[in-house]
Design an enzyme around this catalytic site. Structure first.
Site, PDB file in Angstrom:
ATOM      1  N   GLY A  11      50.325  34.588  37.217  1.00  0.00           N
ATOM      2  CA  GLY A  11      49.156  34.145  37.981  1.00  0.00           C
ATOM      3  C   GLY A  11      49.031  34.734  39.373  1.00  0.00           C
ATOM      4  O   GLY A  11      48.356  34.168  40.228  1.00  0.00           O
ATOM      5  N   SER A  12      49.644  35.907  39.594  1.00  0.00           N
ATOM      6  CA  SER A  12      49.508  36.469  40.948  1.00  0.00           C
ATOM      7  C   SER A  12      48.060  36.879  41.228  1.00  0.00           C
ATOM      8  O   SER A  12      47.593  36.805  42.365  1.00  0.00           O
ATOM      9  CB  SER A  12      50.475  37.639  41.163  1.00  0.00           C
ATOM     10  OG  SER A  12      50.102  38.779  40.438  1.00  0.00           O
ATOM     11  N   ASN A  13      47.333  37.299  40.204  1.00  0.00           N
ATOM     12  CA  ASN A  13      45.905  37.596  40.420  1.00  0.00           C
ATOM     13  C   ASN A  13      45.121  36.326  40.731  1.00  0.00           C
ATOM     14  O   ASN A  13      44.228  36.337  41.578  1.00  0.00           O
ATOM     15  CB  ASN A  13      45.307  38.301  39.202  1.00  0.00           C
ATOM     16  CG  ASN A  13      45.540  39.794  39.243  1.00  0.00           C
ATOM     17  OD1 ASN A  13      44.878  40.504  40.006  1.00  0.00           O
ATOM     18  ND2 ASN A  13      46.497  40.271  38.453  1.00  0.00           N
ATOM     19  N   ILE A  53      39.595  35.358  23.062  1.00  0.00           N
ATOM     20  CA  ILE A  53      38.568  34.346  23.340  1.00  0.00           C
ATOM     21  C   ILE A  53      37.778  34.096  22.051  1.00  0.00           C
ATOM     22  O   ILE A  53      37.216  35.034  21.473  1.00  0.00           O
ATOM     23  CB  ILE A  53      37.627  34.817  24.476  1.00  0.00           C
ATOM     24  CG1 ILE A  53      38.415  35.026  25.771  1.00  0.00           C
ATOM     25  CG2 ILE A  53      36.489  33.825  24.692  1.00  0.00           C
ATOM     26  CD1 ILE A  53      39.057  33.772  26.343  1.00  0.00           C
ATOM     27  N   ASN A  79      37.194  40.283  32.166  1.00  0.00           N
ATOM     28  CA  ASN A  79      38.645  40.428  32.016  1.00  0.00           C
ATOM     29  C   ASN A  79      39.113  41.587  32.881  1.00  0.00           C
ATOM     30  O   ASN A  79      38.361  42.535  33.118  1.00  0.00           O
ATOM     31  CB  ASN A  79      38.957  40.742  30.544  1.00  0.00           C
ATOM     32  CG  ASN A  79      40.440  40.981  30.295  1.00  0.00           C
ATOM     33  OD1 ASN A  79      41.299  40.223  30.762  1.00  0.00           O
ATOM     34  ND2 ASN A  79      40.763  42.042  29.568  1.00  0.00           N
ATOM     35  N   HIS A 139      42.058  44.514  32.842  1.00  0.00           N
ATOM     36  CA  HIS A 139      43.051  45.140  31.981  1.00  0.00           C
ATOM     37  C   HIS A 139      43.840  46.154  32.816  1.00  0.00           C
ATOM     38  O   HIS A 139      43.235  46.934  33.560  1.00  0.00           O
ATOM     39  CB  HIS A 139      42.368  45.832  30.798  1.00  0.00           C
ATOM     40  CG  HIS A 139      43.352  46.348  29.809  1.00  0.00           C
ATOM     41  ND1 HIS A 139      43.987  45.521  28.900  1.00  0.00           N
ATOM     42  CD2 HIS A 139      43.863  47.585  29.615  1.00  0.00           C
ATOM     43  CE1 HIS A 139      44.831  46.245  28.183  1.00  0.00           C
ATOM     44  NE2 HIS A 139      44.773  47.495  28.603  1.00  0.00           N
TER      45      HIS A 139
HETATM   46  C1  GAR Z   1      47.771  41.793  35.129  1.00  0.00           C
HETATM   47  O1  GAR Z   1      48.304  43.058  35.410  1.00  0.00           O
HETATM   48  C2  GAR Z   1      46.596  41.910  34.173  1.00  0.00           C
HETATM   49  O2  GAR Z   1      45.870  43.101  34.322  1.00  0.00           O
HETATM   50  C3  GAR Z   1      47.285  41.887  32.837  1.00  0.00           C
HETATM   51  O3  GAR Z   1      48.287  40.915  32.972  1.00  0.00           O
HETATM   52  C4  GAR Z   1      48.763  40.952  34.331  1.00  0.00           C
HETATM   53  C5  GAR Z   1      48.862  39.543  34.834  1.00  0.00           C
HETATM   54  O4  GAR Z   1      49.535  39.498  36.063  1.00  0.00           O
HETATM   55  N1  GAR Z   1      46.372  41.559  31.778  1.00  0.00           N
HETATM   56  C6  GAR Z   1      46.508  42.053  30.550  1.00  0.00           C
HETATM   57  O5  GAR Z   1      47.418  42.774  30.210  1.00  0.00           O
HETATM   58  C7  GAR Z   1      45.415  41.624  29.569  1.00  0.00           C
HETATM   59  N2  GAR Z   1      45.433  42.462  28.407  1.00  0.00           N
HETATM   60  P1  GAR Z   1      49.490  38.195  36.952  1.00  0.00           P
HETATM   61  O6  GAR Z   1      49.804  37.007  36.018  1.00  0.00           O
HETATM   62  O7  GAR Z   1      50.556  38.379  37.964  1.00  0.00           O
HETATM   63  O8  GAR Z   1      48.129  38.076  37.545  1.00  0.00           O
END
Ligand code: GAR
Length: 187
Positions: free
Chosen positions: A12-14, A86, A100, A102
Site C-alpha cells: 500500500g505504499s501507493n 475486477i 489501474n 501497472h
Molecule cells: C505497484 O508497483 C503496482 O504498480 C503493482 O503493485 C505494486 C504495489 O505496490 N501493481 C501490479 O503489479 C498490478 N498488476 P504498493 O503496494 O507498495 O503500492
C-alpha cells in the site's frame, strides 16, 4: 466532493502516497478496500486515519464488493497494487470509472500472473533497457484497457529486479496522484 475507493492487496505504499498528496484537498475523500485482511495497507490506513475494509475473493465474485461500493456512494475506483480480477458486475456499474497502475510499459509484461516483482524479474531476464509505468482504464481483460499515461525509466545492465522496482515505484509516486487528479477532478 467525490469519494474514491483505493483497492490494494499488499504493502500500500501507493495508497499512502496518494492520500498524502490529496491531504489538504477537500474535493476528494478516500477509503481503502483490500482483499487481504493481513495486508500492510491496513497499517498504513490506521496511521493515515483512513477507513479500511476487507472483502475477500469470494465477496468480489458474489456481488458483495459491488454492493459495498454502492452503499459507500463510491464515485471512482483506483487500483493501487490490487491483484484480483475486477468482476463483470463492478465493471458494468463503474464503466470508465476504474483505473489501474501497472509497473511496466504495457502492452509488454502485462496479463495474468504479471504483477509486482514478477514483472521486474521478467524485465531484467529479457535484458530490457527501459521499463516504466502504465496507468490505464480497467476492462474485462487483465491490463488491456485504454492507456491514459506512461512514463519510462532506464534499466541498466547491472540493475537487479529490486533496483528496477525501486525506479518504477519512484515513477508511480511522482505521477499516479497527478493522473488521478486530472481524471477525477478535471475531466
Ligand atoms: C505497484 O508497483 C503496482 O504498480 C503493482 O503493485 C505494486 C504495489 O505496490 N501493481 C501490479 O503489479 C498490478 N498488476 P504498493 O503496494 O507498495 O503500492
Amino acid at each position: 466532493m467525490k469519494k474514491i475507493a483505493l483497492l490494494a492487496s499488499g504493502s500500500g505504499s501507493n495508497v499512502e502516497n496518494i492520500v498524502r498528496y490529496f491531504h489538504s484537498n477537500k474535493e476528494l475523500v478516500f477509503f481503502v478496500l483490500s482483499n487481504k485482511k493481513e495486508a500492510y495497507v491496513h497499517e498504513r490506513a490506521k496511521k493515515l486515519n483512513l477507513p479500511a475494509y476487507t472483502i475477500d475473493k469470494t465477496g468480489f465474485e458474489n456481488g458483495e464488493a459491488l454492493q459495498f461500493l454502492l452503499d459507500e456512494h463510491t464515485d471512482f475506483i483506483v487500483l493501487a497494487g490490487f491483484l484480483l480480477k475486477i468482476p463483470e458486475n463492478i465493471l458494468h456499474v463503474y464503466s470508465g470509472k476504474i483505473i489501474n497502475i501497472h509497473p511496466a510499459l504495457l502492452p509488454k509484461y502485462g496479463g495474468k500472473g504479471m504483477y509486482g516483482h514478477h514483472v521486474h524479474e521478467a524485465v531484467v531476464a529479457a535484458k530490457e533497457t527501459e521499463s516504466g509505468i502504465t496507468i490505464h482504464y480497467v476492462n474485462e481483460h487483465y491490463d488491456e484497457g485504454q492507456i491514459i499515461f506512461q512514463a519510462k525509466c532506464e534499466v541498466l545492465p547491472a540493475d537487479s529486479a529490486e533496483e528496477v522496482a525501486r525506479k518504477v515505484h519512484l515513477l508511480e509516486y511522482r505521477y499516479f496522484p497527478e493522473v488521478i487528479e486530472q481524471i477525477v477532478l478535471h475531466k
